[in-house]
Design a protein around this motif. Structure first.
Motif, PDB file in Angstrom:
ATOM      1  N   LEU A 200     -10.306   0.970   0.599  1.00 61.71           N
ATOM      2  CA  LEU A 200     -10.428   2.035  -0.406  1.00 61.71           C
ATOM      3  C   LEU A 200     -11.803   2.005  -1.051  1.00 61.71           C
ATOM      4  N   ARG A 201     -12.323   0.794  -1.248  1.00 61.43           N
ATOM      5  CA  ARG A 201     -13.652   0.651  -1.845  1.00 61.43           C
ATOM      6  C   ARG A 201     -14.754   0.957  -0.833  1.00 61.43           C
ATOM      7  N   SER A 202     -14.706   0.307   0.314  1.00 58.95           N
ATOM      8  CA  SER A 202     -15.810   0.398   1.271  1.00 58.95           C
ATOM      9  C   SER A 202     -15.953   1.800   1.841  1.00 58.95           C
ATOM     10  N   GLU A 203     -14.848   2.511   1.976  1.00 61.00           N
ATOM     11  CA  GLU A 203     -14.903   3.874   2.504  1.00 61.00           C
ATOM     12  C   GLU A 203     -15.031   4.907   1.387  1.00 61.00           C
ATOM     13  N   GLN A 204     -15.178   4.397   0.160  1.00 63.74           N
ATOM     14  CA  GLN A 204     -15.380   5.249  -1.020  1.00 63.74           C
ATOM     15  C   GLN A 204     -14.280   6.301  -1.158  1.00 63.74           C
ATOM     16  N   LEU A 205     -13.055   5.863  -0.876  1.00 65.53           N
ATOM     17  CA  LEU A 205     -11.915   6.755  -1.009  1.00 65.53           C
ATOM     18  C   LEU A 205     -11.408   6.798  -2.449  1.00 65.53           C
ATOM     19  N   ILE A 206     -11.562   5.666  -3.147  1.00 68.54           N
ATOM     20  CA  ILE A 206     -11.089   5.539  -4.525  1.00 68.54           C
ATOM     21  C   ILE A 206     -12.165   4.861  -5.358  1.00 68.54           C
ATOM     22  N   ASP A 207     -12.386   5.373  -6.562  1.00 71.85           N
ATOM     23  CA  ASP A 207     -13.307   4.760  -7.518  1.00 71.85           C
ATOM     24  C   ASP A 207     -12.474   3.958  -8.513  1.00 71.85           C
ATOM     25  N   PHE A 208     -12.463   2.640  -8.336  1.00 72.10           N
ATOM     26  CA  PHE A 208     -11.627   1.790  -9.184  1.00 72.10           C
ATOM     27  C   PHE A 208     -12.208   1.596 -10.578  1.00 72.10           C
ATOM     28  N   ASP A 209     -13.321   2.218 -10.863  1.00 69.36           N
ATOM     29  CA  ASP A 209     -13.843   2.223 -12.229  1.00 69.36           C
ATOM     30  C   ASP A 209     -13.223   3.349 -13.054  1.00 69.36           C
ATOM     31  N   ARG A 210     -12.405   4.159 -12.412  1.00 71.67           N
ATOM     32  CA  ARG A 210     -11.691   5.239 -13.087  1.00 71.67           C
ATOM     33  C   ARG A 210     -10.198   5.051 -12.863  1.00 71.67           C
ATOM     34  N   PRO A 211      -9.358   5.668 -13.724  1.00 76.08           N
ATOM     35  CA  PRO A 211      -7.901   5.481 -13.581  1.00 76.08           C
ATOM     36  C   PRO A 211      -7.386   5.919 -12.210  1.00 76.08           C
ATOM     37  N   VAL A 212      -6.409   5.179 -11.737  1.00 72.49           N
ATOM     38  CA  VAL A 212      -5.773   5.423 -10.445  1.00 72.49           C
ATOM     39  C   VAL A 212      -4.260   5.356 -10.648  1.00 72.49           C
ATOM     40  N   ALA A 213      -3.528   6.181  -9.940  1.00 73.49           N
ATOM     41  CA  ALA A 213      -2.070   6.069  -9.907  1.00 73.49           C
ATOM     42  C   ALA A 213      -1.673   5.465  -8.568  1.00 73.49           C
ATOM     43  N   ILE A 214      -1.005   4.319  -8.627  1.00 75.74           N
ATOM     44  CA  ILE A 214      -0.479   3.665  -7.430  1.00 75.74           C
ATOM     45  C   ILE A 214       0.991   4.040  -7.306  1.00 75.74           C
ATOM     46  N   LEU A 215       1.369   4.604  -6.167  1.00 74.08           N
ATOM     47  CA  LEU A 215       2.740   5.037  -5.920  1.00 74.08           C
ATOM     48  C   LEU A 215       3.328   4.190  -4.805  1.00 74.08           C
ATOM     49  N   ILE A 216       4.456   3.534  -5.093  1.00 71.41           N
ATOM     50  CA  ILE A 216       5.090   2.676  -4.085  1.00 71.41           C
ATOM     51  C   ILE A 216       6.582   3.004  -4.091  1.00 71.41           C
ATOM     52  N   VAL A 217       6.928   4.085  -3.446  1.00 77.83           N
ATOM     53  CA  VAL A 217       8.296   4.610  -3.491  1.00 77.83           C
ATOM     54  C   VAL A 217       8.986   4.379  -2.145  1.00 77.83           C
ATOM     55  N   GLY A 218      10.145   3.715  -2.199  1.00 75.62           N
ATOM     56  CA  GLY A 218      10.913   3.461  -0.983  1.00 75.62           C
ATOM     57  C   GLY A 218      10.335   2.383  -0.104  1.00 75.62           C
ATOM     58  N   VAL A 219       9.620   1.425  -0.686  1.00 73.55           N
ATOM     59  CA  VAL A 219       8.898   0.430   0.116  1.00 73.55           C
ATOM     60  C   VAL A 219       9.255  -1.013  -0.263  1.00 73.55           C
ATOM     61  N   LEU A 220       9.273  -1.315  -1.545  1.00 72.81           N
ATOM     62  CA  LEU A 220       9.310  -2.715  -1.991  1.00 72.81           C
ATOM     63  C   LEU A 220      10.570  -3.459  -1.569  1.00 72.81           C
ATOM     64  N   HIS A 221      11.679  -2.764  -1.366  1.00 72.77           N
ATOM     65  CA  HIS A 221      12.884  -3.476  -0.911  1.00 72.77           C
ATOM     66  C   HIS A 221      12.808  -3.841   0.572  1.00 72.77           C
ATOM     67  N   TYR A 222      11.732  -3.434   1.248  1.00 68.36           N
ATOM     68  CA  TYR A 222      11.491  -3.895   2.620  1.00 68.36           C
ATOM     69  C   TYR A 222      10.498  -5.052   2.664  1.00 68.36           C
ATOM     70  N   VAL A 223      10.048  -5.497   1.508  1.00 67.49           N
ATOM     71  CA  VAL A 223       9.160  -6.664   1.412  1.00 67.49           C
ATOM     72  C   VAL A 223      10.030  -7.877   1.102  1.00 67.49           C
ATOM     73  N   MET A 224      10.040  -8.843   2.000  1.00 69.62           N
ATOM     74  CA  MET A 224      10.893 -10.009   1.844  1.00 69.62           C
ATOM     75  C   MET A 224      10.366 -10.942   0.744  1.00 69.62           C
ATOM     76  N   ASP A 225      11.229 -11.840   0.295  1.00 66.58           N
ATOM     77  CA  ASP A 225      10.855 -12.740  -0.803  1.00 66.58           C
ATOM     78  C   ASP A 225       9.610 -13.554  -0.467  1.00 66.58           C
ATOM     79  N   ASP A 226       9.534 -14.066   0.772  1.00 64.72           N
ATOM     80  CA  ASP A 226       8.395 -14.908   1.131  1.00 64.72           C
ATOM     81  C   ASP A 226       7.104 -14.110   1.308  1.00 64.72           C
ATOM     82  N   GLU A 227       7.210 -12.780   1.241  1.00 66.93           N
ATOM     83  CA  GLU A 227       6.029 -11.919   1.291  1.00 66.93           C
ATOM     84  C   GLU A 227       5.535 -11.558  -0.110  1.00 66.93           C
ATOM     85  N   ASP A 228       6.252 -12.043  -1.129  1.00 64.30           N
ATOM     86  CA  ASP A 228       5.803 -12.033  -2.531  1.00 64.30           C
ATOM     87  C   ASP A 228       5.519 -10.632  -3.079  1.00 64.30           C
ATOM     88  N   PRO A 229       6.563  -9.811  -3.246  1.00 62.35           N
ATOM     89  CA  PRO A 229       6.319  -8.466  -3.784  1.00 62.35           C
ATOM     90  C   PRO A 229       5.685  -8.472  -5.166  1.00 62.35           C
TER      91      PRO A 229
END
Length: 271
Positions: free
Chosen positions: A149-178
């Motif tokens: 996201l940084r190197s391809e200049q897709l997102i400027d992390f010096d400005r606010p960003v909305a991170i959306l993670i819908v329908g994903v986290l319950h597929y991340v196992m415990d040992d993958e540290d959600p």
């Protein structure tokens, strides 16, 4: 030694290398439940197994989609102009960029998914949408996502960003540290940024938990249902907004019914 080999083999099985019409895929199942056409018979079979146990699963999928778009609208109206949709899945209209750009035409959206087939679909469907980029990335590798996201200049992390993670986290196992994944993303965000997520709850109907777990064991669609307390911890470091971490339909309307598949939704803002 054999245990290590088996563990590595199981992990490899969870990382898709391409379309496999013989194994269910979470994005394609979700696409089918929402009325899409980008799915295989194996995905339809799993969806109908879910519907046999919980006939309101299509309703839950719709609630989840509406929650996602509600979160996008909330962030956009608060002045956020950058959106990273992790686990974006196969595009279905109305999509994230349509809602965000309906409020602010120059809003930028990066749709991230780890499934190469989903990525191909997204590229084909979103190629003509200005300000929208499809990116191949795995939520379990947040450093790589941030780096691109940084190197391809897709997102400027010096400005606010909305991170959306819908329908994903319950597929991340415990040992993958959600929780660690969320913390890594949170640390990259400036004040005024948002996080919105959903997560399957262990309050889900027990037959549904058993059926969905048995039918998907070892695949990318294998879920890990968690307690409300575990899910709420994912918002550590954020100001919890709205009604808190509650079933997604409670974010939409107080009169909407409960469902057998309980999806918790939370939205946080970084202060």
């Amino acid at each position: 030694m054999s245990g290590d080999i088996e563990d590595r083999a199981a992990e490899a099985a969870r990382v898709p290398e391409g379309a496999d019409p013989n194994r269910p895929n979470a994005a394609r199942v979700y696409n089918y439940l929402l009325g899409g056409k980008d799915n295989y018979e194996v995905d339809q079979l799993l969806a109908h197994q879910m519907l046999a146990v919980a006939p309101d699963t299509r309703t839950t999928a719709w609630f989840s989609r509406r929650f996602l778009l509600h979160a996008v609208e909330m962030a956009a109206r608060a002045g956020v102009r950058q959106f990273v949709d992790i686990g974006a899945g196969i595009p279905i209209s109305p999509n994230v960029h349509e809602v965000a750009q309906g409020i602010e035409p120059d809003a930028r959206v990066v749709a991230v998914d780890y499934d190469p087939v989903v990525h191909v679909h997204a590229n084909a469907l979103l190629v003509s949408s200005p300000g929208v980029t499809s990116m191949l990335g795995d939520i379990r590798q947040p450093d790589l996502i941030i780096e691109r996201l940084r190197s391809e200049q897709l997102i400027d992390f010096d400005r606010p960003v909305a991170i959306l993670i819908v329908g994903v986290l319950h597929y991340v196992m415990d040992d993958e540290d959600p929780a660690g994944i969320i913390a890594r993303l949170r640390d990259e965000l400036v004040p005024g940024s948002y996080l919105a997520f959903t997560h399957g709850s262990d309050d889900t109907h027990k037959d549904f938990i058993e059926r969905s777990s048995d039918s998907t064991a070892g695949s990318s669609s294998q879920p890990r249902y968690r307690t409300e307390k575990e899910v709420t911890r994912l918002l550590d470091g954020f100001e919890t907004l709205g009604p808190g971490v509650v079933p997604v339909q409670d974010w939409l309307d107080e009169d909407l019914p409960g469902t057998n598949l309980v999806l918790l939704g939370g939205i946080g803002r970084k202060s």
